[in-house]
Scaffold this motif. Structure first.
Motif, PDB file in Angstrom:
ATOM      1  N   ILE A   7       0.850  -1.200   0.000  1.00  0.00           N
ATOM      2  CA  ILE A   7       0.000   0.000   0.000  1.00  0.00           C
ATOM      3  C   ILE A   7       0.885   1.249   0.000  1.00  0.00           C
ATOM      4  O   ILE A   7       1.879   1.312   0.741  1.00  0.00           O
ATOM      5  CB  ILE A   7      -0.981   0.010   1.192  1.00  0.00           C
ATOM      6  CG1 ILE A   7      -1.858   1.266   1.136  1.00  0.00           C
ATOM      7  CG2 ILE A   7      -0.271  -0.091   2.553  1.00  0.00           C
ATOM      8  CD1 ILE A   7      -3.089   1.190   2.019  1.00  0.00           C
ATOM      9  N   ILE A   8       0.533   2.196  -0.845  1.00  0.00           N
ATOM     10  CA  ILE A   8       1.270   3.460  -0.881  1.00  0.00           C
ATOM     11  C   ILE A   8       0.642   4.392   0.156  1.00  0.00           C
ATOM     12  O   ILE A   8      -0.536   4.755   0.031  1.00  0.00           O
ATOM     13  CB  ILE A   8       1.206   4.108  -2.281  1.00  0.00           C
ATOM     14  CG1 ILE A   8       1.805   3.166  -3.334  1.00  0.00           C
ATOM     15  CG2 ILE A   8       1.926   5.471  -2.268  1.00  0.00           C
ATOM     16  CD1 ILE A   8       1.603   3.617  -4.770  1.00  0.00           C
ATOM     17  N   SER A 234      -5.678   6.556  -4.812  1.00  0.00           N
ATOM     18  CA  SER A 234      -5.466   6.735  -3.384  1.00  0.00           C
ATOM     19  C   SER A 234      -6.639   7.577  -2.896  1.00  0.00           C
ATOM     20  O   SER A 234      -7.375   8.148  -3.696  1.00  0.00           O
ATOM     21  CB  SER A 234      -4.133   7.464  -3.184  1.00  0.00           C
ATOM     22  OG  SER A 234      -3.948   7.821  -1.826  1.00  0.00           O
ATOM     23  N   VAL A 235      -6.830   7.631  -1.580  1.00  0.00           N
ATOM     24  CA  VAL A 235      -7.959   8.411  -1.086  1.00  0.00           C
ATOM     25  C   VAL A 235      -7.573   9.267   0.113  1.00  0.00           C
ATOM     26  O   VAL A 235      -6.757   8.879   0.949  1.00  0.00           O
ATOM     27  CB  VAL A 235      -9.170   7.493  -0.766  1.00  0.00           C
ATOM     28  CG1 VAL A 235      -8.907   6.581   0.414  1.00  0.00           C
ATOM     29  CG2 VAL A 235     -10.434   8.317  -0.496  1.00  0.00           C
ATOM     30  N   ILE A 236      -8.180  10.465   0.138  1.00  0.00           N
ATOM     31  CA  ILE A 236      -8.087  11.393   1.260  1.00  0.00           C
ATOM     32  C   ILE A 236      -9.456  11.432   1.915  1.00  0.00           C
ATOM     33  O   ILE A 236     -10.461  11.579   1.222  1.00  0.00           O
ATOM     34  CB  ILE A 236      -7.801  12.833   0.751  1.00  0.00           C
ATOM     35  CG1 ILE A 236      -6.445  12.939   0.081  1.00  0.00           C
ATOM     36  CG2 ILE A 236      -7.949  13.853   1.875  1.00  0.00           C
ATOM     37  CD1 ILE A 236      -6.215  14.280  -0.634  1.00  0.00           C
ATOM     38  N   GLY A 254      -8.460  -2.192  -2.445  1.00  0.00           N
ATOM     39  CA  GLY A 254      -7.346  -2.215  -3.392  1.00  0.00           C
ATOM     40  C   GLY A 254      -6.791  -0.846  -3.752  1.00  0.00           C
ATOM     41  O   GLY A 254      -6.061  -0.704  -4.728  1.00  0.00           O
ATOM     42  N   GLY A 255      -7.125   0.163  -2.958  1.00  0.00           N
ATOM     43  CA  GLY A 255      -6.570   1.489  -3.211  1.00  0.00           C
ATOM     44  C   GLY A 255      -5.409   1.794  -2.288  1.00  0.00           C
ATOM     45  O   GLY A 255      -4.890   0.909  -1.597  1.00  0.00           O
ATOM     46  N   HIS A 256      -5.009   3.046  -2.268  1.00  0.00           N
ATOM     47  CA  HIS A 256      -3.896   3.507  -1.437  1.00  0.00           C
ATOM     48  C   HIS A 256      -4.417   4.665  -0.584  1.00  0.00           C
ATOM     49  O   HIS A 256      -5.518   5.164  -0.818  1.00  0.00           O
ATOM     50  CB  HIS A 256      -2.725   3.907  -2.333  1.00  0.00           C
ATOM     51  CG  HIS A 256      -2.302   2.774  -3.226  1.00  0.00           C
ATOM     52  ND1 HIS A 256      -1.396   1.809  -2.841  1.00  0.00           N
ATOM     53  CD2 HIS A 256      -2.735   2.417  -4.467  1.00  0.00           C
ATOM     54  CE1 HIS A 256      -1.269   0.915  -3.819  1.00  0.00           C
ATOM     55  NE2 HIS A 256      -2.062   1.261  -4.818  1.00  0.00           N
ATOM     56  N   ALA A 257      -3.638   5.077   0.420  1.00  0.00           N
ATOM     57  CA  ALA A 257      -4.215   6.006   1.396  1.00  0.00           C
ATOM     58  C   ALA A 257      -3.307   7.188   1.696  1.00  0.00           C
ATOM     59  O   ALA A 257      -2.081   7.052   1.756  1.00  0.00           O
ATOM     60  CB  ALA A 257      -4.502   5.254   2.697  1.00  0.00           C
ATOM     61  N   ARG A 258      -3.962   8.351   1.914  1.00  0.00           N
ATOM     62  CA  ARG A 258      -3.206   9.527   2.364  1.00  0.00           C
ATOM     63  C   ARG A 258      -3.658   9.891   3.779  1.00  0.00           C
ATOM     64  O   ARG A 258      -4.840   9.902   4.079  1.00  0.00           O
ATOM     65  CB  ARG A 258      -3.465  10.697   1.407  1.00  0.00           C
ATOM     66  CG  ARG A 258      -2.930  12.030   1.924  1.00  0.00           C
ATOM     67  CD  ARG A 258      -2.896  13.092   0.856  1.00  0.00           C
ATOM     68  NE  ARG A 258      -3.477  14.337   1.322  1.00  0.00           N
ATOM     69  CZ  ARG A 258      -3.446  15.485   0.658  1.00  0.00           C
ATOM     70  NH1 ARG A 258      -2.831  15.574  -0.506  1.00  0.00           N
ATOM     71  NH2 ARG A 258      -4.027  16.566   1.147  1.00  0.00           N
ATOM     72  N   VAL A 259      -2.661  10.149   4.621  1.00  0.00           N
ATOM     73  CA  VAL A 259      -2.923  10.653   5.975  1.00  0.00           C
ATOM     74  C   VAL A 259      -2.130  11.947   6.139  1.00  0.00           C
ATOM     75  O   VAL A 259      -1.431  12.377   5.238  1.00  0.00           O
ATOM     76  CB  VAL A 259      -2.508   9.622   7.064  1.00  0.00           C
ATOM     77  CG1 VAL A 259      -3.378   8.375   6.994  1.00  0.00           C
ATOM     78  CG2 VAL A 259      -1.024   9.267   6.961  1.00  0.00           C
TER      79      VAL A 259
END
Ligand code: KMH
Ligand code: ZN
Length: 313
Positions: A7-8, A234-236, A254-259
């Motif tokens: 995961i990115i 990716s998702v915010i 199956g996505g990636h995540a921003r924190v």
């Protein structure tokens, strides 16, 4: 990189929304931004999203010298992928926002896909006049009630062309379903090329909400328009608990995540977070679902980035 196993994790360290009064953990000096970037990288964040801030007041800034000093300081500490913001702040002109691309030639940069109301004025309701640390903050929060974040087709085309010239990969920020149609239009016009790296921005006041229904709708629309083989995402989630709700959705879908503190200041309800603690939390949850943090080298290969040796800082 196998995206089923990796995961990115992107960290948005500071942004242009959160004000220093909200949290003592908001980094905005060059040294603290570099320190946070290094800690986040250690915790599993392969991409760091950067905005510049005035070094005296912490107010959003489009000063290219400050921007460059931040980029260099991060590069000295860690080999993360740096995604510069071309969203800047709603008080900057598009010309000021895009300048970071030709000036510093980053590997990755945000590219905002449509105009919208972009407001965070309800945050001001939490504070009395005497609470504010800096004189600009109250007006900044309250003034956003009247703000439009302008991203016309001509301006997006200009941003994309500047990125092409600089060898910078665009990260397409989509705040609503219409922004996906804007992206589709620009593909058909030959301005944007597939494959796409899309950031679904959920929960900004003025854009789509941060619910699973809305995320599914965005994803299904993107699948239909572009074909699932032609984009990664990716998702915010703006605010708490949306950052984690959307992050968990990305982990399982199956996505990636921003924190990061640009989007959310809480680790748990009422507990202020440091940037790297947000990374640790999302990495821990992802680990439970057998997705490990991607490394910067894996992200470079996965997104086809030009490499740290080819940036202009
Ligand atoms: N502020 C976020 C909601 C940008 O910097 O270009 C979206 C963002 C956009 O990070
Ligand atoms: Zn940003």
């Amino acid at each position: 990189m196998n995206p089923k196993k990796k995961i990115i994790i992107t960290t948005a360290l500071t942004g242009a929304i959160t004000v220093p009064t909200q949290t003592p953990h908001l980094p905005w000096t060059i040294e603290r931004l570099a320190e946070d970037a290094a800690l986040c990288a250690e915790a599993g964040s392969a991409v760091i999203h950067v905005h510049a801030r005035d070094q005296q007041t912490g107010a959003p800034s489009s000063d290219m010298e400050v921007y460059g000093a931040i980029l260099k300081a991060i590069k000295e500490r860690t080999d993360v992928v740096i995604c510069t913001s071309t969203g800047g702040s709603f008080a900057m002109t598009p010309a000021e926002r895009v300048r970071v691309v030709p000036t510093w030639k980053p590997e990755l940069a945000s590219c905002n896909m449509g105009s919208l109301n972009f407001s965070f004025h309800p945050i001001a309701r939490r504070y009395q006049d005497e609470d504010y640390q800096f004189s600009w903050e109250k007006q900044w929060l309250e003034g956003s009630e009247d703000a439009i974040f302008p991203n016309t087709f001509r301006s997006i085309k200009h941003f994309v062309n500047e990125m092409k010239k600089a060898g910078t990969r665009p990260e397409f920020e989509v705040y609503d379903v219409g922004h996906l149609y804007n992206l589709d239009f620009l593909i058909k016009e030959g301005v944007v090329e597939k494959p796409l790296w899309i950031q679904f921005v959920m929960g900004v006041l003025g854009g789509i909400r941060a619910t699973l229904y809305d995320l599914t709708h965005m994803l299904e629309t993107a699948n239909r328009l572009f074909g699932p083989e032609n984009f990664n995402w990716s998702v915010i989630g703006a605010g708490y608990p949306h950052q984690f709700n959307m992050g968990v959705a990305a982990i399982t879908m199956g996505g990636h995540a921003r924190v990061g503190l640009e989007d959310n200041i809480f680790l748990r309800r009422g507990v202020l977070a440091r940037n790297h603690e947000l990374v640790e939390k999302i990495a821990r949850i992802a680990g439970e679902f057998e997705r490990e943090p991607a490394t910067p080298a894996e992200v470079r290969e996965f997104l086809g980035l030009k490499g740290l040796e080819n940036v202009g800082f």
